[in-house]
Design an enzyme around this catalytic site. Sequence first.
Site, short mmCIF file in Angstrom:
data_model
loop_
_atom_site.label_atom_id
_atom_site.label_comp_id
_atom_site.label_asym_id
_atom_site.label_seq_id
_atom_site.Cartn_x
_atom_site.Cartn_y
_atom_site.Cartn_z
N PRO A 62 0.16 -9.23 1.29
CA PRO A 62 0.15 -7.88 1.87
C PRO A 62 -1.07 -7.10 1.42
O PRO A 62 -1.41 -7.09 0.24
CB PRO A 62 1.45 -7.26 1.36
CG PRO A 62 1.81 -8.06 0.15
CD PRO A 62 1.30 -9.44 0.39
N THR A 121 -2.78 -3.30 2.10
CA THR A 121 -2.85 -1.98 2.71
C THR A 121 -4.25 -1.75 3.25
O THR A 121 -5.23 -1.93 2.53
CB THR A 121 -2.48 -0.90 1.68
OG1 THR A 121 -1.10 -1.06 1.32
CG2 THR A 121 -2.70 0.50 2.22
N ALA A 166 2.08 -3.16 3.44
CA ALA A 166 3.29 -2.42 3.10
C ALA A 166 3.59 -1.37 4.16
O ALA A 166 2.71 -0.61 4.57
CB ALA A 166 3.13 -1.77 1.73
N HIS A 188 9.41 -5.02 -0.64
CA HIS A 188 8.40 -4.74 -1.66
C HIS A 188 9.11 -4.29 -2.93
O HIS A 188 9.53 -3.15 -3.06
CB HIS A 188 7.44 -3.66 -1.18
CG HIS A 188 6.15 -3.60 -1.94
ND1 HIS A 188 6.01 -4.06 -3.23
CD2 HIS A 188 4.92 -3.13 -1.59
CE1 HIS A 188 4.77 -3.88 -3.64
NE2 HIS A 188 4.08 -3.32 -2.65
N GLY A 189 9.24 -5.22 -3.88
CA GLY A 189 9.89 -4.91 -5.15
C GLY A 189 8.92 -4.88 -6.31
O GLY A 189 9.35 -4.95 -7.47
N ALA A 190 7.62 -4.75 -6.01
CA ALA A 190 6.58 -4.88 -7.04
C ALA A 190 5.82 -3.58 -7.23
O ALA A 190 6.13 -2.54 -6.65
CB ALA A 190 5.61 -6.00 -6.62
N ASN A 191 4.83 -3.64 -8.11
CA ASN A 191 3.75 -2.65 -8.23
C ASN A 191 4.20 -1.24 -8.56
O ASN A 191 3.53 -0.27 -8.23
CB ASN A 191 2.92 -2.61 -6.94
CG ASN A 191 2.18 -3.92 -6.69
OD1 ASN A 191 2.36 -4.90 -7.40
ND2 ASN A 191 1.33 -3.94 -5.67
N TYR A 210 6.78 0.52 -7.42
CA TYR A 210 7.42 1.29 -6.37
C TYR A 210 8.94 1.36 -6.60
O TYR A 210 9.42 0.98 -7.67
CB TYR A 210 7.05 0.71 -5.00
CG TYR A 210 5.56 0.81 -4.73
CD1 TYR A 210 4.91 2.05 -4.75
CD2 TYR A 210 4.80 -0.32 -4.49
CE1 TYR A 210 3.54 2.15 -4.53
CE2 TYR A 210 3.42 -0.23 -4.27
CZ TYR A 210 2.80 1.00 -4.30
OH TYR A 210 1.45 1.11 -4.10
N ASN A 233 4.90 -9.49 -14.74
CA ASN A 233 4.25 -9.60 -16.06
C ASN A 233 3.01 -8.73 -16.21
O ASN A 233 2.14 -9.01 -17.01
CB ASN A 233 3.92 -11.06 -16.37
CG ASN A 233 2.74 -11.60 -15.57
OD1 ASN A 233 2.59 -11.27 -14.39
ND2 ASN A 233 1.92 -12.44 -16.19
N ARG A 267 -7.43 -10.39 -1.08
CA ARG A 267 -8.76 -9.87 -0.74
C ARG A 267 -9.65 -10.88 -0.02
O ARG A 267 -10.46 -10.48 0.83
CB ARG A 267 -9.45 -9.37 -2.01
CG ARG A 267 -8.94 -8.00 -2.47
CD ARG A 267 -9.71 -7.51 -3.68
NE ARG A 267 -9.52 -8.38 -4.83
CZ ARG A 267 -8.50 -8.28 -5.68
NH1 ARG A 267 -7.57 -7.36 -5.49
NH2 ARG A 267 -8.39 -9.09 -6.71
#
Length: 362
Positions: free
Chosen positions: A23, A25, A56, A172-175, A177, A228, A316
């Site tokens: 993903p 943005t 996202a 989206h369960g990361a970063n 949020y 992690n 990227r």
Amino acid sequence: MPGLFNALQLGSIELPNRILMAPLTRARAGREGVPNELMARYYAQRAGAGLIISEATGISREGLGWPNAPGLWNEAQADGWKLVTDAVHQAGGRIVAQLWHMGRLVHPDLGGSRPISSSATTAPDFAHTYEGKKPYVEARAATRDDIGRILDDYARAARNAVEAGFDGVQIHGANGYLVDQFLRDSANLRDDDHGGAIANRLRFVRQLLQAVGDTIGIDRVGIRFSPNILVQGVEDSGPVRLFAELAKTLEALSVPWIELREPDKPTAAGSVPTTPVSPAMRRHYSGKIVINSDQDWTDARARVADGHADAVSIGRLFIANPDLVKRIATDAPLNPSDPATFYSGGAQGYVDYPALGEQEAA
């Protein structure tokens, strides 16, 4: 062991290769979050990925805090996404919608009200708004009614995604949020049945996966985590134990695949990773594990060849190389990217990177 170019089944989705487009943005959907023809062209160019995970995508106005990012909470947005999914499928690709609630990372200028989170906390650094960067605002703790409403928003967005032609969804369960804000003890300070002990902190993600799975079928559902690394102020004091217990929950729910942003070296943003959790999760989880680790393609090849992952997701490199899978397969050189255009809007730095044939003709 299988290689990058072997087929892979992720629930109901059959992939022709194991190189997923992570993903990304890109901020081309306008203030109303409606995807458009330009976005359809961008995604179709990258249909050679084994699976495209969309940028996202907000499940509600309350949960969308990034300027010009897309949504999936109304008919106009779903119709816009239909342009994208049709273009990807016509190009032979597969695509899932990544569903997003940013929680405390939503500035009121975009969300329309005070942000909501697991607890009354404030994110570090600054929010992106249409007027530039502004300090984050302290979130309010979600009530039981809020949690129910947000779960309904996820289910509605998942239904809209399938109706818009997506092959499935990824939560989206990361970063850092909203899901992460419930999972990890640096952000979840609750003392009710959604906070404290690990079993309680897992409750929101379990309810969320059940709600979405009941709506569209769990075989169409994946979820992403960043276990992690510290991202946007969210981390956990015992990540290996937390995510091992999470793996048991995922197994019990029959979630078919997960994506882990699990770097083994400092990330491009400077986050220093702790102990990887994927080995601990694998002991309890039989679904497919996709690893995203800021790797280059040679790292990706090794990850799958040595059995560390069932597949890899690459971000990227797909921006500047729409035919990245072909380039990896043929050891072709890669186009350099232009970070100044990542979120700039318009076609430049978005759909104008040449594929191999175009490059040679030029």
